[in-house]
Write a protein that holds these residues in place. Structure first.
Motif, PDB file in Angstrom:
ATOM      1  N   GLU B 299       0.846  -1.203   0.000  1.00  0.00           N
ATOM      2  CA  GLU B 299       0.000   0.000   0.000  1.00  0.00           C
ATOM      3  C   GLU B 299       0.874   1.243   0.000  1.00  0.00           C
ATOM      4  OE1 GLU B 299      -3.377   0.971   0.216  1.00  0.00           O
ATOM      5  OE2 GLU B 299      -4.372  -0.392   1.616  1.00  0.00           O
ATOM      6  N   VAL B 300       1.949   1.210   0.774  1.00  0.00           N
ATOM      7  CA  VAL B 300       2.849   2.360   0.839  1.00  0.00           C
ATOM      8  C   VAL B 300       3.511   2.556  -0.523  1.00  0.00           C
ATOM      9  CG1 VAL B 300       4.890   3.308   1.977  1.00  0.00           C
ATOM     10  CG2 VAL B 300       3.269   1.927   3.292  1.00  0.00           C
ATOM     11  N   ILE B 301       3.933   1.437  -1.134  1.00  0.00           N
ATOM     12  CA  ILE B 301       4.604   1.525  -2.439  1.00  0.00           C
ATOM     13  C   ILE B 301       3.657   2.108  -3.483  1.00  0.00           C
ATOM     14  CG2 ILE B 301       5.533   0.120  -4.330  1.00  0.00           C
ATOM     15  CD1 ILE B 301       6.684  -1.733  -2.076  1.00  0.00           C
ATOM     16  N   GLU B 302       2.419   1.591  -3.500  1.00  0.00           N
ATOM     17  CA  GLU B 302       1.468   2.105  -4.493  1.00  0.00           C
ATOM     18  C   GLU B 302       1.151   3.575  -4.229  1.00  0.00           C
ATOM     19  OE1 GLU B 302      -1.895  -0.564  -4.786  1.00  0.00           O
ATOM     20  OE2 GLU B 302      -0.640  -2.212  -5.518  1.00  0.00           O
ATOM     21  N   THR B 303       1.094   3.946  -2.957  1.00  0.00           N
ATOM     22  CA  THR B 303       0.833   5.348  -2.613  1.00  0.00           C
ATOM     23  C   THR B 303       1.931   6.249  -3.166  1.00  0.00           C
ATOM     24  OG1 THR B 303      -0.242   4.612  -0.581  1.00  0.00           O
ATOM     25  CG2 THR B 303       0.428   6.916  -0.670  1.00  0.00           C
ATOM     26  N   ILE B 304       3.171   5.812  -2.974  1.00  0.00           N
ATOM     27  CA  ILE B 304       4.291   6.617  -3.457  1.00  0.00           C
ATOM     28  C   ILE B 304       4.320   6.633  -4.986  1.00  0.00           C
ATOM     29  CG2 ILE B 304       6.817   6.763  -3.501  1.00  0.00           C
ATOM     30  CD1 ILE B 304       6.743   5.558  -0.622  1.00  0.00           C
ATOM     31  N   GLU B 305       4.032   5.478  -5.592  1.00  0.00           N
ATOM     32  CA  GLU B 305       3.998   5.401  -7.067  1.00  0.00           C
ATOM     33  C   GLU B 305       3.036   6.426  -7.652  1.00  0.00           C
ATOM     34  OE1 GLU B 305       4.740   0.644  -7.927  1.00  0.00           O
ATOM     35  OE2 GLU B 305       2.732   1.464  -8.156  1.00  0.00           O
ATOM     36  N   GLU B 306       1.955   6.644  -6.925  1.00  0.00           N
ATOM     37  CA  GLU B 306       0.923   7.540  -7.451  1.00  0.00           C
ATOM     38  C   GLU B 306       1.253   9.005  -7.194  1.00  0.00           C
ATOM     39  OE1 GLU B 306      -2.610   5.967  -5.678  1.00  0.00           O
ATOM     40  OE2 GLU B 306      -2.382   4.073  -6.758  1.00  0.00           O
ATOM     41  N   GLY B 307       2.369   9.282  -6.547  1.00  0.00           N
ATOM     42  CA  GLY B 307       2.837  10.661  -6.452  1.00  0.00           C
ATOM     43  C   GLY B 307       2.721  11.291  -5.081  1.00  0.00           C
ATOM     44  N   SER B 308       2.200  10.555  -4.084  1.00  0.00           N
ATOM     45  CA  SER B 308       2.193  11.123  -2.734  1.00  0.00           C
ATOM     46  C   SER B 308       3.587  10.994  -2.138  1.00  0.00           C
ATOM     47  CB  SER B 308       1.218  10.367  -1.834  1.00  0.00           C
ATOM     48  OG  SER B 308      -0.085  10.461  -2.342  1.00  0.00           O
ATOM     49  N   GLU B 309       3.876  11.879  -1.204  1.00  0.00           N
ATOM     50  CA  GLU B 309       5.150  11.788  -0.524  1.00  0.00           C
ATOM     51  C   GLU B 309       4.899  11.225   0.876  1.00  0.00           C
ATOM     52  OE1 GLU B 309       8.847  14.707   0.815  1.00  0.00           O
ATOM     53  OE2 GLU B 309       7.146  15.542  -0.293  1.00  0.00           O
ATOM     54  N   VAL B 310       5.686  10.237   1.279  1.00  0.00           N
ATOM     55  CA  VAL B 310       5.553   9.691   2.628  1.00  0.00           C
ATOM     56  C   VAL B 310       6.751  10.174   3.433  1.00  0.00           C
ATOM     57  CG1 VAL B 310       5.430   7.603   4.039  1.00  0.00           C
ATOM     58  CG2 VAL B 310       4.254   7.691   1.827  1.00  0.00           C
ATOM     59  N   ILE B 311       6.488  10.926   4.510  1.00  0.00           N
ATOM     60  CA  ILE B 311       7.559  11.476   5.337  1.00  0.00           C
ATOM     61  C   ILE B 311       7.570  10.717   6.658  1.00  0.00           C
ATOM     62  CG2 ILE B 311       8.444  13.557   6.449  1.00  0.00           C
ATOM     63  CD1 ILE B 311       6.810  15.171   4.371  1.00  0.00           C
ATOM     64  N   ASN B 312       8.662  10.022   6.903  1.00  0.00           N
ATOM     65  CA  ASN B 312       8.743   9.182   8.105  1.00  0.00           C
ATOM     66  C   ASN B 312       9.432   9.914   9.248  1.00  0.00           C
ATOM     67  OD1 ASN B 312       8.970   6.986   5.639  1.00  0.00           O
ATOM     68  ND2 ASN B 312       7.730   6.326   7.391  1.00  0.00           N
ATOM     69  N   LEU B 313       9.181   9.388  10.447  1.00  0.00           N
ATOM     70  CA  LEU B 313       9.807   9.885  11.677  1.00  0.00           C
ATOM     71  C   LEU B 313       9.555  11.378  11.895  1.00  0.00           C
ATOM     72  CD1 LEU B 313      13.127   7.819  11.611  1.00  0.00           C
ATOM     73  CD2 LEU B 313      11.224   7.543  13.201  1.00  0.00           C
ATOM     74  N   ARG B 314       8.287  11.746  11.788  1.00  0.00           N
ATOM     75  CA  ARG B 314       7.874  13.125  12.073  1.00  0.00           C
ATOM     76  C   ARG B 314       6.565  13.071  12.862  1.00  0.00           C
ATOM     77  NH1 ARG B 314      12.031  13.389   9.914  1.00  0.00           N
ATOM     78  NH2 ARG B 314      12.841  14.837   8.370  1.00  0.00           N
ATOM     79  N   THR B 315       6.401  14.021  13.798  1.00  0.00           N
ATOM     80  CA  THR B 315       5.073  14.201  14.399  1.00  0.00           C
ATOM     81  C   THR B 315       4.679  15.660  14.220  1.00  0.00           C
ATOM     82  OG1 THR B 315       6.110  14.658  16.526  1.00  0.00           O
ATOM     83  CG2 THR B 315       5.340  12.407  16.169  1.00  0.00           C
ATOM     84  N   ILE B 316       3.356  15.878  14.208  1.00  0.00           N
ATOM     85  CA  ILE B 316       2.900  17.269  14.080  1.00  0.00           C
ATOM     86  C   ILE B 316       2.923  17.914  15.456  1.00  0.00           C
ATOM     87  CG2 ILE B 316       0.955  18.765  13.481  1.00  0.00           C
ATOM     88  CD1 ILE B 316       0.190  16.841  11.307  1.00  0.00           C
ATOM     89  N   LYS B 317       3.663  18.983  15.561  1.00  0.00           N
ATOM     90  CA  LYS B 317       3.799  19.689  16.844  1.00  0.00           C
ATOM     91  C   LYS B 317       2.707  20.750  16.976  1.00  0.00           C
ATOM     92  CE  LYS B 317       6.073  21.122  20.537  1.00  0.00           C
ATOM     93  NZ  LYS B 317       5.887  20.358  21.789  1.00  0.00           N
ATOM     94  N   SER B 318       2.557  21.536  15.934  1.00  0.00           N
ATOM     95  CA  SER B 318       1.548  22.582  16.001  1.00  0.00           C
ATOM     96  C   SER B 318       1.120  22.984  14.594  1.00  0.00           C
ATOM     97  CB  SER B 318       2.120  23.819  16.724  1.00  0.00           C
ATOM     98  OG  SER B 318       3.217  24.321  15.988  1.00  0.00           O
ATOM     99  N   VAL B 319      -0.052  23.638  14.530  1.00  0.00           N
ATOM    100  CA  VAL B 319      -0.551  24.162  13.266  1.00  0.00           C
ATOM    101  C   VAL B 319      -0.901  25.624  13.493  1.00  0.00           C
ATOM    102  CG1 VAL B 319      -2.242  23.877  11.426  1.00  0.00           C
ATOM    103  CG2 VAL B 319      -1.544  21.889  12.769  1.00  0.00           C
ATOM    104  N   ASN B 320      -0.264  26.493  12.713  1.00  0.00           N
ATOM    105  CA  ASN B 320      -0.525  27.925  12.819  1.00  0.00           C
ATOM    106  C   ASN B 320      -0.843  28.461  11.437  1.00  0.00           C
ATOM    107  OD1 ASN B 320      -0.190  29.070  15.556  1.00  0.00           O
ATOM    108  ND2 ASN B 320       1.791  27.992  15.414  1.00  0.00           N
ATOM    109  N   GLY B 321      -2.066  28.956  11.267  1.00  0.00           N
ATOM    110  CA  GLY B 321      -2.453  29.398   9.939  1.00  0.00           C
ATOM    111  C   GLY B 321      -2.343  28.236   8.992  1.00  0.00           C
ATOM    112  N   HIS B 322      -1.532  28.356   7.947  1.00  0.00           N
ATOM    113  CA  HIS B 322      -1.309  27.245   7.015  1.00  0.00           C
ATOM    114  C   HIS B 322      -0.013  26.510   7.323  1.00  0.00           C
ATOM    115  CE1 HIS B 322      -4.435  27.807   3.806  1.00  0.00           C
ATOM    116  NE2 HIS B 322      -4.612  28.916   4.540  1.00  0.00           N
ATOM    117  N   GLU B 323       0.699  26.976   8.336  1.00  0.00           N
ATOM    118  CA  GLU B 323       2.025  26.411   8.585  1.00  0.00           C
ATOM    119  C   GLU B 323       1.952  25.281   9.624  1.00  0.00           C
ATOM    120  OE1 GLU B 323       5.865  28.856   8.922  1.00  0.00           O
ATOM    121  OE2 GLU B 323       5.491  28.160  10.969  1.00  0.00           O
ATOM    122  N   ILE B 324       2.500  24.139   9.213  1.00  0.00           N
ATOM    123  CA  ILE B 324       2.524  22.991  10.112  1.00  0.00           C
ATOM    124  C   ILE B 324       3.945  22.802  10.596  1.00  0.00           C
ATOM    125  CG2 ILE B 324       2.183  20.498  10.293  1.00  0.00           C
ATOM    126  CD1 ILE B 324      -0.012  20.730   8.295  1.00  0.00           C
TER     127      ILE B 324
END
Lengths: 338, 548
Positions: B299-324
């Motif tokens: 599933e991950v491979i097909e997701t990447i094949e289709e043009g999505s980017e998978v970013i590993n080892l990250r968590t969302i800390k905060s969201v301000n306006g449009h900036e994550i």
């Protein structure tokens, strides 16, 4: 295991390979057309050598003899007379007054089975019987040592006999003595594992299939009990020729080899796969074909399951192991096994 | 043999060696056994995979379909969406590559649809069972209960049956005509499915309908939500709702730069859906490293094949306006000593987004049980015992709502198990699972005998075509390929009549009973050498000690 090109995988019937689960590697296969199944897979097989014989557990020779004779029976519409040299095969099948043979069968002396078979063939010829065929059979001792003169004469005269040698590499029923077919380094009662070159000496012995080829007889083949399709095909092919023919079948001997009875087929397979037991065919002295090694294994895998080679795997005997490896390499090159 | 009444020292008549019963030499005895193939053992639905592959090998596709659907009523669905743990366990994987069980299941499922094979209900038992939820667990249970002859009514809150099959799995993985056709087949057995009907009080509904037993299959439909630090100016959506809205063709919210938060299969489904709906840029943020994401590799491979980017080892800390703001994570060196596996580094980076979708797990919605206090919840699922009965007598629970692996396949298995438990309970008994045979492990086999056969690969739609719509990504096997793939099965632990034992016995001590009948040992002559055991390709012979 390595993957191989599927077009080379079916050495026995050389048909276009379709995929049938186990293909032609097992005895039978319910997915295979009847015509491609072995004689041994049928309930109609003649069981030329039947139950109740006194061979050891896991005897390769008992198996090889039933395989070969049942195939010959099918090929000749059950018209076979067999002459049998003295040896294990004779002793364990016919303790007086029992017989395990369900075919016409005659016991000869140790050394003259080829001559006896030649005589039967001559008698049939004088009677005008052209359909009954003659098989001579014996172990490696009765063939390569004691019966060699008679056999060479039979080849020389091109008598209409198929000679089958069941080679287990020694005189097994008399207590495992060396024969001229005992492989180098093997321990026997007469080649004990002592000294600098323990076991049977290197650079001695003879290889009868190539000697038979040198007689330029119509057909020579080697076979192994692990590849039944290949073995049956060679016996059936031999029956299509007239004149002297020779088939040499490698048959493991749990007693003489110091191997587990359950490993008889496994060892015959490993012998072929490591290159020490070449499977090939020759017509009129010319090599015509060889059965390719399917998955090559190191010779030590084969040796370590046999106590007769236990000393070869000891650290101070690596020169013996190297020499055995060289034999496998030489066979592979000489008989084009890869 | 006639040896009597003869004078001494005269030639005896020829006797047969059959008089010599060599079976007396034996210390070990061979016996035929059926071992449990690892595929069957691993299948959460308990399919007899080896059994139906064997029928498919002989091109008996209806027989294969009937045997397969004995355990799983949805081969065309599961042939697409199952994560096929069977293939991970397949012994052929130790030889070359596992048998493509899932692709053959799909092929057999297609044969069922093409030929319109139908199920038979069992003889009427006079008992009535109410099922809440027409998802995979509920439908599977309904099917098995109908086979037992019980009357089944399913109450489904949604507008269509299927549950997560319809509202969680996008069309490009499961075309709806296949889903509808297989659900219809269950309805056709006499299962009543009442749509748009939410059950508010289980006990009241049970009494009103006169149901003898109840099965709760409401799934885990409440998404876990997070509140981020900062003043977000962009929508934060729930993955399940996004997938559901897509199915219902509601207005698309996956517009512009989409960030999906989560490393599971739902996250991949949302990302791949966003690509198809024309999102400008799709990024998946996963807390885990690539080897430890909960999503399946393909599933991950097909997701990447289709043009999505998978970013590993990250968590969302905060969201301000449009900036994550993302915190960079690392794998802890002390994680073996019980500490968290992944820890923050204190370093941050930012990216811009127009919408965030949360795909960080789901749980059972406790609101459903406000009126049913006798049914206890435990760790946000329904508490059940070993036979899937809840804390209230006669009420059972299955699927994601009960403790489970949370996959469609395990839901089907739950459906079967709970149906068997209910069937036993209705008869006043307690369900006892059948004992399992010993597993046919690879070391019990002799792989040399199997023909070399590389795995067949199912056709895949080119990645560039996938982005433009919801066409199915993975194609069908051709009939020839399906047969070939089925024949790659090694029949682990179960005799497939290769005649090896019959052929290689040096003592002719095995009798062949004819096709389909197998073999028997002639113990009068078997010396117990064990060659048949060593050379049985599939490990269907065992040597046992004789009593001596």
């Amino acid at each position: 295991m390595n993957k191989q090109d599927t077009s080379t995988l079916n050495p026995s019937d050389r048909q276009t390979v379709k995929f049938y689960q186990t293909g032609t590697f097992t005895v039978g296969n319910r997915l295979l057309d009847e015509e491609f199944r072995t004689v041994q897979a049928t309930t109609e097989r003649s069981n030329s050598l039947d139950s109740g014989h006194r061979a050891c557990q896991g005897c390769g020779q008992a198996l090889g003899a039933r395989y070969a004779l049942d195939a010959a029976m099918r090929a000749t519409d059950n018209k076979i007379i067999a002459a049998n040299a003295t040896g294990c095969l004779e002793v364990f099948t016919t303790p007086y007054p029992e017989t395990a043979w369900s075919i016409p069968w005659v016991h000869s002396l140790f050394g003259n089975v080829a001559a006896v078979a030649s005589g039967i063939a001559a008698a049939l010829k004088s009677k005008g019987d052209t359909t009954t065929r003659v098989i001579a059979q014996g172990g490696d001792g009765g063939t390569t040592d004691i019966g060699f003169g008679c056999l060479s004469g039979m080849f020389d005269r091109n008598d209409d006999v198929l000679y089958i040698c069941y080679d287990n590499g020694g005189y097994m029923n008399t207590g495992v003595q060396r024969s001229s077919a005992t492989p180098p380094a093997a321990r026997t009662a007469t080649t004990m594992p002592v000294g600098d070159n323990p076991g049977s000496s290197f650079n001695t012995g003879k290889y009868l299939p190539t000697i038979a080829m040198a007689h330029e007889i119509p057909y020579v083949a080697t076979a192994s009990v692990h590849d039944l399709h290949d073995l049956e095909r060679k016996v059936e092919k031999a029956m299509t020729f007239r004149g002297a023919r020779y088939i040499h079948i490698n048959v493991p001997c749990p007693l003489g080899w110091g191997s587990q009875p359950a490993f008889t087929i496994k060892l015959s397979r490993m012998g072929v796969e490591c290159g020490l037991v070449p499977l090939f065919e020759a017509e009129n002295g010319q090599l015509t074909d060889s059965t390719k090694i399917r998955y090559r294994i190191p010779v030590e895998e084969y040796l370590k399951l046999q106590r007769r080679f236990a000393h070869v795997l000891k650290p101070h005997n690596t020169h013996q192991l190297d020499a055995i490896r060289a034999i496998a390499e030489s066979n592979i090159k000489r008989f084009n096994l890869l | 043999m006639t040896v009597q009444h003869k004078p001494f020292a005269i030639t005896l008549d020829v006797g047969s060696s059959h008089l010599n019963k060599t079976g007396s030499w034996r210390s070990m005895r061979p016996v035929y056994v059926d071992r449990l193939p690892p595929c069957n053992k691993t299948c959460p639905s308990g399919e007899d995979i080896q059994g139906w592959l064997s029928l498919a090998e002989e091109e008996d596709y209806e027989g294969a379909w009937r045997l397969l659907t004995r355990d799983n009523p949805f081969p065309a669905i599961m042939g697409r969406v199952c994560y096929h743990p069977c293939e991970g366990a397949c012994n052929r994987g130790s030889l070359d590559l596992p048998v493509g069980i899932n692709s053959v299941e799909r092929f057999i499922g297609e044969q069922g649809l093409i030929n319109n094979w139908q199920f038979e209900a069992g003889e009427d038992s006079g008992k009535k069972v109410m099922i809440i939820g027409a998802g995979p667990a509920g439908l599977s249970a309904a099917y098995h209960l109908r086979r037992f002859g019980h009357a089944v009514t399913i109450y489904e809150a949604a507008e269509k049956p299927g549950g997560m099959l319809r509202y969680g799995i996008p069309k490009y993985r499961l075309p709806r005509e296949k889903l509808n056709a297989e659900i219809y087949r269950v309805e056709n057995m006499g299962v009543e499915i009442v749509l748009n009907h939410k059950v508010d009080d289980i006990e009241v509904a049970r009494k009103a309908g006169g149901f003898d037993a109840v099965l709760i299959c409401v799934g885990a439909q409440k998404s876990n939500m997070l509140t981020f630090e900062g003043a977000a100016d962009i929508p934060v959506l729930d993955a399940l709702k996004v997938l559901r809205d897509t199915e219902l063709e509601r207005p698309n919210q996956l517009i512009g730069r989409v960030v999906v938060y989560g490393g599971g299969n739902s996250a991949m489904d949302v990302a791949r859906t966003a690509v198809r709906l024309g999102a400008q840029d799709v990024k998946v943020i996963s807390r885990e490293d690539p080897d430890n994401m909960t999503a399946h590799k393909f599933e991950v491979i097909e997701t990447i094949e289709e043009g999505s980017e998978v970013i590993n080892l990250r968590t969302i800390k905060s969201v301000n306006g449009h900036e994550i703001t993302l915190e960079i994570m690392k794998i802890s060196e002390q994680h073996h000593s019980g500490q968290l596996r992944v820890v923050g580094t204190g370093e941050y980076e930012t990216l811009e987004a127009d919408v965030v979708v949360l795909a960080i797990g789901q749980n059972v919605d406790p609101v459903l049980f406000e009126n049913s206090t006798a049914i206890e919840l435990q760790e946000r699922t329904i508490k059940v015992d070993s036979i899937m009965q809840t804390t209230q007598e006669g009420i059972f629970a299955a699927g994601d709502a009960a403790p489970s692996q949370r996959s469609v396949t395990s839901a089907l298995g739950h459906g079967k198990k709970s149906a068997r438990a209910i069937n036993a309970w209705l008869a006043g008994k307690v369900y006892q699972p059948a004992p399992q045979n010993e597993v046919a492990s690879f070391d019990k086999m002799e792989p040399w005998y199997y023909s070399d056969a590389p795995r067949t690969v199912q056709p895949h739609l080119d990645a560039v075509r996938r982005k433009s719509g919801f066409a199915e990504v993975v194609g069908d096997l051709e009939p020839e390929h399906a047969k070939y793939e089925a024949r790659r099965c090694m029949s682990c632990g179960n005799c497939f009549e290769c005649d090896n034992c019959y052929g290689i016995c040096p003592d002719n001590a095995i009798r062949k009973l004819g096709q389909g009948q197998g073999y028997e040992f002639k113990y009068d002559y078997c010396k117990g050498c064990g060659m048949c055991d060593t050379e049985c390709p599939c490990g269907a012979i065992n040597m046992i000690a004789e009593d001596i």
